[in-house]
Design a protein around this motif. Structure first.
Motif, short mmCIF file in Angstrom:
data_model
loop_
_atom_site.label_atom_id
_atom_site.label_comp_id
_atom_site.label_asym_id
_atom_site.label_seq_id
_atom_site.Cartn_x
_atom_site.Cartn_y
_atom_site.Cartn_z
N GLU A 1 1.21 4.15 -2.92
CA GLU A 1 1.02 5.57 -2.60
C GLU A 1 2.20 6.41 -3.07
O GLU A 1 2.01 7.48 -3.66
N TYR A 2 3.42 5.93 -2.81
CA TYR A 2 4.60 6.68 -3.24
C TYR A 2 4.70 6.72 -4.77
O TYR A 2 5.11 7.73 -5.34
N LEU A 3 4.34 5.65 -5.43
CA LEU A 3 4.36 5.62 -6.88
C LEU A 3 3.32 6.58 -7.44
O LEU A 3 3.58 7.32 -8.40
N ASP A 4 2.14 6.60 -6.84
CA ASP A 4 1.09 7.53 -7.26
C ASP A 4 1.57 8.98 -7.08
O ASP A 4 1.32 9.82 -7.95
N ASP B 1 0.83 -1.20 0.00
CA ASP B 1 0.00 0.00 0.00
C ASP B 1 0.87 1.26 0.00
O ASP B 1 0.61 2.21 -0.74
N GLU B 2 1.93 1.26 0.82
CA GLU B 2 2.84 2.40 0.86
C GLU B 2 3.54 2.57 -0.49
O GLU B 2 3.68 3.70 -0.98
N GLY C 1 10.39 -2.30 -8.13
CA GLY C 1 10.05 -2.98 -6.88
C GLY C 1 10.25 -2.08 -5.69
O GLY C 1 10.72 -0.95 -5.79
N THR C 2 9.90 -2.62 -4.56
CA THR C 2 10.06 -1.92 -3.29
C THR C 2 10.93 -2.80 -2.39
O THR C 2 11.30 -3.90 -2.77
N TYR D 1 1.99 -9.08 -8.12
CA TYR D 1 0.95 -8.06 -8.00
C TYR D 1 0.98 -7.18 -9.25
O TYR D 1 1.97 -7.09 -9.95
N GLU D 2 -0.16 -6.56 -9.52
CA GLU D 2 -0.31 -5.64 -10.66
C GLU D 2 0.06 -4.23 -10.20
O GLU D 2 -0.29 -3.82 -9.09
N ILE D 3 0.75 -3.50 -11.09
CA ILE D 3 1.13 -2.13 -10.78
C ILE D 3 1.11 -1.32 -12.08
O ILE D 3 1.30 -1.87 -13.16
N ARG D 4 0.87 -0.01 -11.94
CA ARG D 4 0.79 0.85 -13.12
C ARG D 4 2.17 1.28 -13.60
O ARG D 4 3.03 1.65 -12.79
#
Length: 180
Positions: A33-36, A29-30, A92-93, A72-75
């Motif tokens: 948020e940081y990517l957004d 989730d973090e 990645g994180t 997981y899916e990510i934009r």
């Protein structure tokens, strides 16, 4: 070592003082948020060109797989300026020395955006040496919750200074990766 020292150790390990139990969902989730926030900053940096239809931003989804979370899916962001398309691909994180990384790729090269401690300006600052005397605990490292995370540009060698992500540094990075 005496039993009382060991008893204290066991008690400390079983105490509820540090509720830092790892939560993969919270970590993801973090990361989202940081990517957004990064994508919002890029959109803001490009606003003048977007408003004049001289640039276009779109997104697609990619799948990442990390040890702590699985897939997981990510934009992924795509910035189109004329004939050039620059992609912003999350890598990645939970990376060593960073909370996240996005690779930037354009027709003329690439760059990296790193989510890291806002106070770090050089790679050498990522190395910490802690010394203690026998029988003493080493000095504590800062906890992740005490770090202010910020997006920075990480140039390729030989330069190893991290560049704060600002509108000016962003546009300079785009020129480097997209200029033909």
């Amino acid at each position: 070592m005496t039993n009382s020292k060991f008893d204290a150790f066991v008690q400390q390990q079983n105490s509820n003082e540090d509720n830092s139990v790892f939560d993969p969902k919270k970590q993801l989730d973090e990361w989202f948020e940081y990517l957004d926030l990064l994508y919002k900053n890029i959109t803001s940096f490009m606003k003048t060109y977007l408003d004049k239809n001289q640039a276009e931003i779109s997104y697609d989804n990619i799948t990442l797989t990390e040890d702590f979370s699985g897939s997981y899916e990510i934009r992924r962001m795509l910035l189109k300026i004329g004939r050039s398309t620059i992609t912003f691909t999350p890598i990645g994180t939970m990376l060593i020395g960073a909370k996240g990384r996005v690779n930037v790729q354009g027709p003329s090269g690439g760059a990296r955006l790193i989510l890291m401690n806002e106070n770090v300006t050089t790679a050498s600052q990522l190395i910490t040496v802690r010394v203690s005397k026998p029988g003493e605990a080493p000095p504590a490292l800062p906890k992740a919750k005490d770090i202010n995370w910020a997006w920075k540009i990480m140039p390729f060698a030989p330069q190893r200074d991290f560049i704060d992500l600002t509108e000016e540094s962003f546009l300079e990075m785009i020129l480097t990766v997209a200029k033909s």
